[in-house]
Enzyme design. Structure first.
Site, PDB file in Angstrom:
ATOM      1  N   ASP A 307       0.861  -1.168   0.000  1.00 45.10           N
ATOM      2  CA  ASP A 307       0.000   0.000   0.000  1.00 45.10           C
ATOM      3  C   ASP A 307       0.908   1.233   0.000  1.00 45.10           C
ATOM      4  OD1 ASP A 307      -2.247   1.650   0.091  1.00 45.10           O
ATOM      5  OD2 ASP A 307      -3.243   0.433   1.604  1.00 45.10           O
ATOM      6  N   TRP A 308       0.322   2.394   0.066  1.00 42.58           N
ATOM      7  CA  TRP A 308       0.961   3.689  -0.133  1.00 42.58           C
ATOM      8  C   TRP A 308       2.156   3.908   0.806  1.00 42.58           C
ATOM      9  CZ3 TRP A 308      -0.544   6.888  -4.038  1.00 42.58           C
ATOM     10  CH2 TRP A 308      -0.168   8.234  -3.990  1.00 42.58           C
TER      11      TRP A 308
END
Length: 761
Positions: A307-308
């Protein structure tokens, strides 16, 4: 210390154990496609391989400060030709037209074609309730509302339409579905889940994945699905986004893992990793979860993407790495295939260095690149990197809109209907009031046109808010509107009270404004005082109050519910949610939604329906399980009668299937849809059994007086639980079935000793 904690602790620095493994490539090359991928990898430089593992956001290759989005040709050239970037994601600013998406993707793929090996870029987007970043797309209800339909076919159809419109935006990779278990009512992403029940999550999740991917993700109408967020993201102890969770291994396998196991069986091609940490171990660093369980047990062979910024966060947030370079080593050795970096190229630089230093083995890089390239081939990107604009005439069509309307209609849940005050007659004078009454933000929620959904009123201006839908339904002359309050502040209360006294009925719209992730964190599950105060003042008029809740999580509204004549839950029902609600309020549609979550009565009484018997309380305990509305609850404008529960055998034995059937009759005066929910309870077990668990559901439509027989097939595996050795077992004993108000018992009988019937999930 649990087994889960012990193993994760031992595996934290996964490079130690990985470096001891054989340096041969793990990926088998049996199929022609695998051989083609391996041949391509054999001709790649280290830098080209690491580039494939690098994902940057669109801002990295876009001009800064431009009034509208524009690619920067120099930045794009650098990303592709210098760093060989394999993936780009996201949107810069707000939603784009299809035409602009075409220009963006054409430019990216044209640049990729100039690189030495001409490997296409895989573009990814969060199309989580329709194509959220394309103007004019079909926006569906969020997953929590889709779960309320208890309709697997609707989930499949929503996935199919979303895939079509995502490909119509020239994007082949969808970061959906969310398969997290929506257990914690405080969590700001609960509306992105299919609710609190493991069976619903895994069943609806598998259905939408099949809709996304079809029979061939390489055709022009389907996309690669991305199951997220693996694993345990949705149960932070504090309820705040991306904060620590404490989940024993047995508990993880019982409740959180099944949805991902089912998604792998459904063929999901990619997976996104949980940003949080479990028992002190960041999931991005856990070889136990990312390799031993995901690859070894579940047999997942697709792409695992972060994820980010989550590899960087191993250093800056979690503090399990002493530098960003060490964070890259830990994550890649644990099993990460692609890094959503997303703003620069540090991951690329560090990973190249780590391979040269022998701290990340080349076979691990080859393994990750194989998975990435294989999905690109399967998507047809090498043959068709950009779609044909003329191939998508149904984009944003009335046909697709009708499916979204149906989903919203079947999701909206009638929780209370004193004296059958609903449906309303179309000639009544209606006051519409409250903070969610006249904004699309409270119907669409986050991930709508922007990350936070804060421009839905602009981009969905042609759609109807709740107020506009009611006006359209019964005419402006019969409808008065007063704001009454904002989300946390009273406004024109006196004018609202005056308008209420002149009306026959009050439609009071409470709930939340759009949000997601950490922006949606709250410290108090109660609805703001201003909204409850508005409800209190309106109830004093003596006019019936229809309480409408437009919200992404079950905010505590017990006082308002106590004052209402009827209560309706709309969840975040999407662009068509206003019209669907008006159809239900005025009787053109019979409500059929059921709660996919437990609606708590008090802010600190957050117990899921599959509670332990100890949580039920007793005759001397007024603080036991006592929700405002239980999971699976929902009313209709007709009535249904259950009867004639039949089992094909009083005992279930090894290797057999128990067929359970029940007759359901529409005993009312209106045609209606009924979700038939099969709950099964094990009365005694070696691990304290849940009070009951959902083991099957089906949705049927019945005309007045009509009867249908609904059947379920149950095997011993369907009754299994995870024991204290983290093994899946089915133990002999008595089980109770619940179908509506009907109950029946059966016994599971096994000739095998319990130990012989154990095995990993």
């Amino acid at each position: 210390m649990t087994r889960f904690t012990k193993i994760c602790s031992l595996m934290l620095f996964g490079s130690v154990s990985l470096m001891a493994q054989s340096k041969k490539a793990v990926v088998a090359s049996a199929s022609p496609l695998d051989k083609k991928v391996d041949a391509l990898i054999a001709g790649m430089t280290l830098e080209e391989k690491v580039g494939q593992m690098t994902e940057v956001t669109l801002d990295v290759v876009s001009k800064t400060g431009a009034p509208t989005h524009q690619l920067d040709v120099f930045k794009l050239k650098e990303a592709i030709e210098k760093y060989h970037v394999g993936s780009i994601l996201n949107v810069s600013g707000t939603a784009y037209t299809r035409e602009h998406w075409h220009d963006v993707i054409v430019s990216i793929q044209a640049e990729a074609a100039k690189d030495r090996l001409k490997i296409p870029v895989i573009y990814g987007i969060d199309a989580i309730h329709g194509v959220t970043y394309t103007v004019g797309s079909t926006l569906f209800p969020h997953e929590i509302a889709m779960a309320a339909t208890f309709n697997k076919d609707l989930a499949y159809k929503a996935g199919e339409i979303t895939a079509y419109e995502t490909r119509a935006s020239y994007i082949p990779w969808n970061y959906s579905p969310v398969l997290d278990l929506g257990k914690n009512a405080l969590w700001p992403r609960i509306y992105e889940t299919f609710g609190e029940d493991p069976y619903v999550v895994k069943t609806m999740g598998a259905s939408i994945i099949k809709g996304y991917q079809g029979n061939d993700i390489g055709d022009k109408y389907h996309v690669a699905a991305c199951m997220k967020h693996y694993l345990g993201y949705s149960a932070p102890l504090s309820g705040k986004d991306r904060t620590p969770a404490w989940i024993p291994d047995r508990y993880m396998r019982e409740y959180f893992l099944p949805s991902f196991a089912e998604a792998v069986k459904a063929g999901a091609k990619t997976l996104m990793i949980n940003s949080g940490e479990i028992n002190g171990i960041p999931v991005h660093s856990s070889k136990y979860l990312l390799t031993d369980v995901l690859r070894g047990e579940l047999k997942f062979d697709g792409i695992a993407v972060t994820d980010w910024r989550d590899i960087q966060y191993l250093y800056t947030r979690h503090h399990v790495a002493s530098s960003q370079k060490e964070a890259v080593m830990i994550a890649v050795n644990a099993g990460v295939d692609m890094s959503m970096v997303p703003y620069e190229y540090t991951f690329f630089d560090y990973l190249v260095q780590l391979v040269h230093e022998g701290k990340v083995p080349m076979w691990r890089v080859n393994q990750a690149v194989h998975r990435i390239l294989k999905v690109k081939y399967e998507l047809g990107l090498f043959d068709r990197p950009v779609g044909n604009p003329d191939d998508y005439p149904k984009f944003g069509s009335e046909e697709f809109r009708a499916s979204s309307v149906q989903a919203a209609r079947e999701a909206i849940t009638l929780l209370k209907n004193n004296n059958n005050v609903l449906p309303l007659k179309k000639g009544v004078r209606v006051l519409v009031t409250g903070p969610t009454a006249n904004t699309m933000r409270s119907l669409n929620g986050g991930w709508s046109y922007t990350w936070q959904g804060d421009v839905s009123d602009k981009f969905a201006a042609d759609k109807n808010t709740i107020l506009e839908a009611i006006q359209k339904k019964v005419g402006n002359d019969n409808v008065t509107y007063q704001e009454g309050s904002k989300f946390d502040t009273l406004t024109n209360v006196e004018e609202t009270i005056k308008a209420a006294k002149k009306s026959d009925v009050i439609v009071l719209c409470l709930g939340e404004l759009s949000y997601t992730e950490n922006v949606g964190n709250i410290d108090d599950l109660n609805l703001p005082d201003a909204q409850i105060q508005l409800a209190t003042e309106l109830a004093k008029t003596g006019k019936p109050v229809i309480l409408v809740l437009a919200e992404g999580r079950p905010r505590i509204m017990t006082k308002a519910d106590n004052l209402s004549a009827a209560t309706v839950m709309t969840y975040l029902s999407g662009n068509e949610g206003g019209d669907a609600l008006a159809d239900i309020l005025f009787g053109d549609v019979n409500p059929s939604g059921r709660l996919p979550i437990t609606y708590p009565r008090y802010a600190n009484a957050l117990v899921n329906y599959y509670r332990k018997n100890l949580e039920n309380g007793n005759s001397d305990d007024s603080h036991g399980y006592n929700p405002l509305y239980e999971f699976g609850y929902g009313l209709s404008y007709t009535t249904f009668r259950y009867g004639n529960v039949h089992l094909n055998n009083p005992d279930l034995k090894d290797g057999q299937t128990l067929k359970i059937s029940v007759d359901v009759t529409n005993s009312g005066q209106r045609e209606g849809k009924e979700s038939v929910l099969l709950f099964i309870s094990q009365l005694y077990a070696s691990v304290s059994p849940d009070t009951k668990r959902l083991r099957g559901f089906d949705k049927i439509s019945l005309k007045p007086g009509e009867t249908k027989t609904v059947s379920f097939n149950i095997t011993p595996a369907d009754l299994a639980f995870i024991n204290d050795e983290s093994k899946s077992v089915t133990e002999p004993g008595e089980f109770k079935i619940q179908l509506g108000d009907q109950t029946q018992s059966f016994n599971y009988v096994s000739a095998k000793p319990v130990a012989a019937r154990t095995g990993k999930l």
